[in-house]
Design a protein around this motif. Structure first.
Motif, PDB file in Angstrom:
ATOM      1  N   THR A  88       0.848  -1.196   0.000  1.00 40.54           N
ATOM      2  CA  THR A  88       0.000   0.000   0.000  1.00 40.54           C
ATOM      3  C   THR A  88       0.877   1.237   0.000  1.00 40.54           C
ATOM      4  OG1 THR A  88      -0.140  -0.170   2.416  1.00 40.54           O
ATOM      5  CG2 THR A  88      -2.015  -0.996   1.138  1.00 40.54           C
ATOM      6  N   THR A  89       0.359   2.291  -0.601  1.00 44.04           N
ATOM      7  CA  THR A  89       1.071   3.567  -0.531  1.00 44.04           C
ATOM      8  C   THR A  89       0.091   4.716  -0.582  1.00 44.04           C
ATOM      9  OG1 THR A  89       2.808   4.971  -1.433  1.00 44.04           O
ATOM     10  CG2 THR A  89       1.434   3.823  -3.033  1.00 44.04           C
ATOM     11  N   ARG A 136       4.233   2.997  16.619  1.00 48.95           N
ATOM     12  CA  ARG A 136       5.071   2.275  15.659  1.00 48.95           C
ATOM     13  C   ARG A 136       6.437   1.939  16.254  1.00 48.95           C
ATOM     14  NH1 ARG A 136       2.783   5.333  10.174  1.00 48.95           N
ATOM     15  NH2 ARG A 136       0.643   5.000  10.865  1.00 48.95           N
ATOM     16  N   MET A 155      -5.439   4.135  -1.933  1.00 45.23           N
ATOM     17  CA  MET A 155      -6.767   4.687  -1.685  1.00 45.23           C
ATOM     18  C   MET A 155      -6.661   6.176  -1.936  1.00 45.23           C
ATOM     19  SD  MET A 155      -6.341   1.835   0.108  1.00 45.23           S
ATOM     20  CE  MET A 155      -5.724   2.161   1.748  1.00 45.23           C
ATOM     21  N   ALA A 201       5.466   1.008   4.435  1.00 48.62           N
ATOM     22  CA  ALA A 201       6.720   1.696   4.775  1.00 48.62           C
ATOM     23  C   ALA A 201       6.644   2.304   6.176  1.00 48.62           C
ATOM     24  CB  ALA A 201       7.006   2.781   3.737  1.00 48.62           C
ATOM     25  N   LEU A 250      -6.054   2.881  10.269  1.00 46.35           N
ATOM     26  CA  LEU A 250      -6.029   1.917   9.169  1.00 46.35           C
ATOM     27  C   LEU A 250      -5.178   0.702   9.509  1.00 46.35           C
ATOM     28  CD1 LEU A 250      -5.800   2.755   5.442  1.00 46.35           C
ATOM     29  CD2 LEU A 250      -4.248   1.096   6.399  1.00 46.35           C
ATOM     30  N   HIS A 251      -3.925   0.941   9.884  1.00 46.51           N
ATOM     31  CA  HIS A 251      -3.080  -0.233  10.115  1.00 46.51           C
ATOM     32  C   HIS A 251      -3.279  -0.802  11.510  1.00 46.51           C
ATOM     33  CE1 HIS A 251       0.309   0.798  12.809  1.00 46.51           C
ATOM     34  NE2 HIS A 251      -0.051   2.015  12.518  1.00 46.51           N
ATOM     35  N   ARG A 262       3.195   9.442   0.422  1.00 46.67           N
ATOM     36  CA  ARG A 262       3.715  10.428   1.379  1.00 46.67           C
ATOM     37  C   ARG A 262       5.240  10.516   1.217  1.00 46.67           C
ATOM     38  NH1 ARG A 262       4.899   8.372   7.371  1.00 46.67           N
ATOM     39  NH2 ARG A 262       5.223   6.166   7.037  1.00 46.67           N
ATOM     40  N   LYS A 292      -5.749  12.695   8.895  1.00 48.67           N
ATOM     41  CA  LYS A 292      -4.839  12.775  10.048  1.00 48.67           C
ATOM     42  C   LYS A 292      -4.571  14.211  10.460  1.00 48.67           C
ATOM     43  CE  LYS A 292      -1.846   9.378  10.279  1.00 48.67           C
ATOM     44  NZ  LYS A 292      -0.843   8.377   9.979  1.00 48.67           N
ATOM     45  N   LYS A 338     -11.149   6.766   3.433  1.00 47.53           N
ATOM     46  CA  LYS A 338      -9.935   5.942   3.590  1.00 47.53           C
ATOM     47  C   LYS A 338     -10.218   4.515   4.061  1.00 47.53           C
ATOM     48  CE  LYS A 338      -5.465   6.327   5.981  1.00 47.53           C
ATOM     49  NZ  LYS A 338      -4.552   7.318   6.571  1.00 47.53           N
TER      50      LYS A 338
HETATM   51  N1  LIG Z   1      -4.542   6.523   1.080  1.00 50.54           N
HETATM   52  C1  LIG Z   1      -3.822   5.421   1.198  1.00 50.54           C
HETATM   53  N2  LIG Z   1      -3.665   4.592   0.154  1.00 50.54           N
HETATM   54  C2  LIG Z   1      -2.947   3.450   0.278  1.00 50.54           C
HETATM   55  N3  LIG Z   1      -2.337   3.089   1.400  1.00 50.54           N
HETATM   56  C3  LIG Z   1      -2.460   3.884   2.454  1.00 50.54           C
HETATM   57  C4  LIG Z   1      -3.203   5.076   2.420  1.00 50.54           C
HETATM   58  N4  LIG Z   1      -3.138   5.643   3.624  1.00 50.54           N
HETATM   59  C5  LIG Z   1      -2.378   4.831   4.377  1.00 50.54           C
HETATM   60  N5  LIG Z   1      -1.984   3.769   3.667  1.00 50.54           N
HETATM   61  C6  LIG Z   1      -1.135   2.643   4.089  1.00 50.54           C
HETATM   62  O1  LIG Z   1      -1.323   2.398   5.461  1.00 50.54           O
HETATM   63  C7  LIG Z   1      -0.126   2.686   6.151  1.00 50.54           C
HETATM   64  C8  LIG Z   1      -0.455   3.431   7.410  1.00 50.54           C
HETATM   65  O2  LIG Z   1      -0.986   4.642   6.998  1.00 50.54           O
HETATM   66  P1  LIG Z   1      -1.367   5.853   7.842  1.00 50.54           P
HETATM   67  O3  LIG Z   1      -0.271   6.183   8.771  1.00 50.54           O
HETATM   68  O4  LIG Z   1      -1.826   6.924   6.961  1.00 50.54           O
HETATM   69  O5  LIG Z   1      -2.647   5.371   8.507  1.00 50.54           O
HETATM   70  S1  LIG Z   1      -3.029   4.933   9.910  1.00 50.54           S
HETATM   71  O6  LIG Z   1      -2.650   5.977  10.833  1.00 50.54           O
HETATM   72  O7  LIG Z   1      -2.444   3.641  10.173  1.00 50.54           O
HETATM   73  O8  LIG Z   1      -4.462   4.797   9.805  1.00 50.54           O
HETATM   74  C9  LIG Z   1       0.703   3.528   5.187  1.00 50.54           C
HETATM   75  O9  LIG Z   1       2.021   3.344   5.530  1.00 50.54           O
HETATM   76  P2  LIG Z   1       3.253   3.891   4.727  1.00 50.54           P
HETATM   77  O10 LIG Z   1       3.509   2.874   3.672  1.00 50.54           O
HETATM   78  O11 LIG Z   1       4.332   3.975   5.730  1.00 50.54           O
HETATM   79  O12 LIG Z   1       2.844   5.225   4.187  1.00 50.54           O
HETATM   80  C10 LIG Z   1       0.298   3.002   3.855  1.00 50.54           C
HETATM   81  O13 LIG Z   1       1.025   1.855   3.502  1.00 50.54           O
END
Ligand SMILES: Nc1ncnc2c1ncn2[C@@H]1O[C@H](COP(=O)(O)OS(=O)(=O)O)[C@@H](OP(=O)(O)O)[C@H]1O
Length: 206
Positions: free
Chosen positions: A33-34, A146, A59, A137, A202-203, A37, A193, A118
């Motif tokens: 997922t990304t 984390r 997303m 990531a 989400l995670h 950011r 956020k 989201k």
């Molecule tokens: N919009 C969207 N699309 C796809 N993937 C997404 C999205 N938002 C969050 N992520 C994935 O979820 C990981 C955690 O995101 P966040 O820190 O934004 O979310 S959260 O606080 O856990 O809800 C985030 O981790 P990272 O890969 O480190 O960015 C993503 O892998």
């Protein structure tokens, strides 16, 4: 956590590439997922070096900055990403016509907003793609939650969650981008956020 994963976590604590290769061997339907950011080019480059066609799940809330859309477009082309986008069921224009601009984090409607733009798209992605390995990531530096995580864990549905860069610092990320001539994006804003160190669930929920 099982002792097997404890061993993996200690063996690969400082070896993201090795962990990625190990994780690909654990399932048939991996995704990454990304949200595009800052520093996301690192994980996207690393996973596609091993599996060029891994589905990259995005997303797209409709609320990204112009710079983020431009960065996403450039990176998708540069790495030839197999991008799979999941959009909210309503467009941003539709939502705003009925409910106005996005609610702030103190607004009681913020949770519903987060769910719409989201969480629901992510849950739809999980249902449709049925991943068995999920790369992110996430980094220990991001938030106190984390900092307590392990790079590999398994959720209650059996999904293997892999954060190969958990122990990397911003400098490690920067150095990797430089070494591979990869772009970065600091003009990033997550409407769910708003504050950098906030977790929106989400995670943590999956
Ligand atoms: N919009 C969207 N699309 C796809 N993937 C997404 C999205 N938002 C969050 N992520 C994935 O979820 C990981 C955690 O995101 P966040 O820190 O934004 O979310 S959260 O606080 O856990 O809800 C985030 O981790 P990272 O890969 O480190 O960015 C993503 O892998």
């Amino acid at each position: 956590m099982s002792s097997d994963l404890d061993t993996v976590n200690s063996d690969f604590a400082n070896d993201p590439q090795g962990l990625i290769e190990w994780a690909f061997r654990q399932g048939q339907r991996p995704i990454c997922t990304t949200n595009f950011r800052p520093f996301e080019a690192v994980i996207l480059h690393m996973v596609t070096q091993v599996r060029p066609d891994i589905p990259i799940v995005w997303m797209d809330s409709g609320y990204n900055t112009e710079a983020t859309y431009q960065f996403a477009d450039a990176l998708i082309k540069r790495l030839n990403l197999n991008i799979v986008s999941f959009l909210p069921k309503r467009t941003r224009a539709h939502r705003e016509a009925l409910e106005g601009p996005m609610p702030g984090i103190d607004d009681p409607r913020h949770d519903v907003f987060t769910q719409e733009v989201k969480i629901e798209p992510f849950e739809r992605a999980l249902r449709e793609m049925r991943p068995d390995v999920w790369f992110t990531a996430l980094r220990a530096e991001d938030t106190p939650e984390r900092a307590k995580m392990q790079p590999v864990s398994r959720n209650e549905d059996g999904l293997l969650k892999v954060a190969p860069l958990l122990q990397w610092t911003a400098k490690d990320m920067y150095d990797y981008l430089q070494a591979h001539d990869l772009p970065n994006n600091f003009d990033y804003f997550d409407p769910t956020k708003v504050e950098e160190k906030r977790e929106c669930g989400l995670h943590l929920q999956h």
